[in-house]
Scaffold this motif. Structure first.
Motif, PDB file in Angstrom:
ATOM      1  N   ARG A 139       3.672 -19.838   7.789  1.00 57.50           N
ATOM      2  CA  ARG A 139       4.610 -18.991   8.525  1.00 57.50           C
ATOM      3  C   ARG A 139       3.911 -17.739   9.041  1.00 57.50           C
ATOM      4  O   ARG A 139       4.158 -17.294  10.173  1.00 57.50           O
ATOM      5  CB  ARG A 139       5.782 -18.599   7.626  1.00 57.50           C
ATOM      6  CG  ARG A 139       6.888 -17.855   8.365  1.00 57.50           C
ATOM      7  CD  ARG A 139       8.077 -17.645   7.459  1.00 57.50           C
ATOM      8  NE  ARG A 139       7.793 -16.677   6.410  1.00 57.50           N
ATOM      9  CZ  ARG A 139       8.647 -16.382   5.434  1.00 57.50           C
ATOM     10  NH1 ARG A 139       9.806 -17.011   5.362  1.00 57.50           N
ATOM     11  NH2 ARG A 139       8.332 -15.488   4.519  1.00 57.50           N
ATOM     12  N   THR A 143       3.807 -17.207  13.091  1.00 53.26           N
ATOM     13  CA  THR A 143       4.642 -16.153  13.671  1.00 53.26           C
ATOM     14  C   THR A 143       3.894 -14.821  13.761  1.00 53.26           C
ATOM     15  O   THR A 143       3.628 -14.330  14.852  1.00 53.26           O
ATOM     16  CB  THR A 143       5.934 -15.978  12.862  1.00 53.26           C
ATOM     17  OG1 THR A 143       5.618 -15.685  11.492  1.00 53.26           O
ATOM     18  CG2 THR A 143       6.770 -17.249  12.904  1.00 53.26           C
ATOM     19  N   GLU A 147       2.032 -12.807  17.132  1.00 53.28           N
ATOM     20  CA  GLU A 147       2.612 -11.603  17.722  1.00 53.28           C
ATOM     21  C   GLU A 147       1.664 -10.405  17.665  1.00 53.28           C
ATOM     22  O   GLU A 147       1.951  -9.360  18.254  1.00 53.28           O
ATOM     23  CB  GLU A 147       3.915 -11.262  16.991  1.00 53.28           C
ATOM     24  CG  GLU A 147       4.982 -12.349  17.106  1.00 53.28           C
ATOM     25  CD  GLU A 147       6.151 -12.117  16.169  1.00 53.28           C
ATOM     26  OE1 GLU A 147       6.112 -11.121  15.418  1.00 53.28           O
ATOM     27  OE2 GLU A 147       7.095 -12.918  16.197  1.00 53.28           O
ATOM     28  N   ASP A 234       5.383  -9.481   8.036  1.00 56.90           N
ATOM     29  CA  ASP A 234       5.712  -9.765   9.430  1.00 56.90           C
ATOM     30  C   ASP A 234       4.920  -8.828  10.343  1.00 56.90           C
ATOM     31  O   ASP A 234       4.215  -7.928   9.881  1.00 56.90           O
ATOM     32  CB  ASP A 234       7.212  -9.650   9.677  1.00 56.90           C
ATOM     33  CG  ASP A 234       7.779  -8.267   9.367  1.00 56.90           C
ATOM     34  OD1 ASP A 234       7.013  -7.281   9.364  1.00 56.90           O
ATOM     35  OD2 ASP A 234       8.996  -8.174   9.122  1.00 56.90           O
TER      36      ASP A 234
END
Length: 246
Positions: A139, A143, A147, A234
């Motif tokens: 993941r 992701t 980015e 993230d």
């Protein structure tokens, strides 16, 4: 805490709120020796105390062992497992200390044993320890890294989840294009072909390095300042961390 199986003497588990003044200082040698003698046997099989420091709060002594911190009194009669906070600022002083003692010398990491990917100008640098069977690693790659731009990523294949992880890592490492093979597997689920029998990998050395750095889960992300983030951060968290690094 990774320090478990504390013995039957009085143990107090708290998250203390105190006002911290100053930094920890080395304990008196006699006090340090006594605390090690009394406390160390109660920390579990094979766990050694790395250091004992006197703290400026509450007469507590900081005990560092296995990458963690706990606290005790001068005689080692009580163990306090929890975090100490600055009551005025709510700053987690224990976390700051744990982060400090777990820093690495980033420039000394053996980058020749890692995959290297450069995006954009590559000025920002991270090292990531990943297992090919780690869903969170997939993941993170699918992701977060998509980015993020202007970064160089060194990926260490750290096989801790299964024996199959070692096989997958070898196949990827021995591919004609390692980076492509890694992305094909982690992003697209396409396995690399079987490695030639005579191909050697740094798998065992990377595993030993990860154990030395006390990496217990994947992904683990290291930054140029030596700090680390465990887990699949993230892009927002990663950018925030980059902003703190000079």
């Amino acid at each position: 805490m990774r320090i478990l199986n504390l013995a039957s003497r009085a143990v107090v588990t708290i998250a203390a709120s105190v006002l911290a003044l100053g930094c920890s200082a080395a304990a008196d040698p006699a006090v340090e020796a006594n605390i090690k003698k009394v406390v160390e046997p109660r920390l579990g099989p094979g766990v050694k105390i790395d250091s004992v420091k006197e703290t400026p709060y509450g007469g507590l002594y900081e005990v560092r062992a296995a990458g963690d911190i706990l606290y005790t009194d001068k005689k080692g009669e009580y163990l306090i497992i929890g975090h100490v906070y600055n009551a005025k600022t709510a700053e987690d002083l224990t976390k700051l200390r744990v982060d400090e003692i777990n820093k690495v010398k980033f420039s000394e990491l053996p980058f020749e044993m890692a995959l290297k990917t450069v995006k954009g100008d590559g000025k920002r640098v991270i090292a990531v320890f990943e297992d090919p069977n780690c869903g969170y690693c997939k993941r993170f790659r699918q992701t977060t890294l998509k980015e993020i731009d202007n970064v160089t990523v060194y990926t260490f294949l750290y096989n801790i989840l299964s024996e199959d992880s070692t096989v997958k890592s070898k196949n990827i490492w021995c591919s004609a294009d390692r980076n492509k093979a890694w992305d094909e597997w982690m992003v697209n689920g396409k396995a690399a072909p079987a490695a030639p029998a005579n191909c050697t990998t740094p798998n065992e050395k990377v595993f030993a390095l990860g154990q030395k750095l006390r990496i217990s889960g994947t992904p683990s992300i290291f930054f140029a300042d030596g700090s680390r983030i465990p887990g699949a951060a993230d892009s927002k968290a990663l950018e925030a961390k980059f902003a703190t690094i000079k």
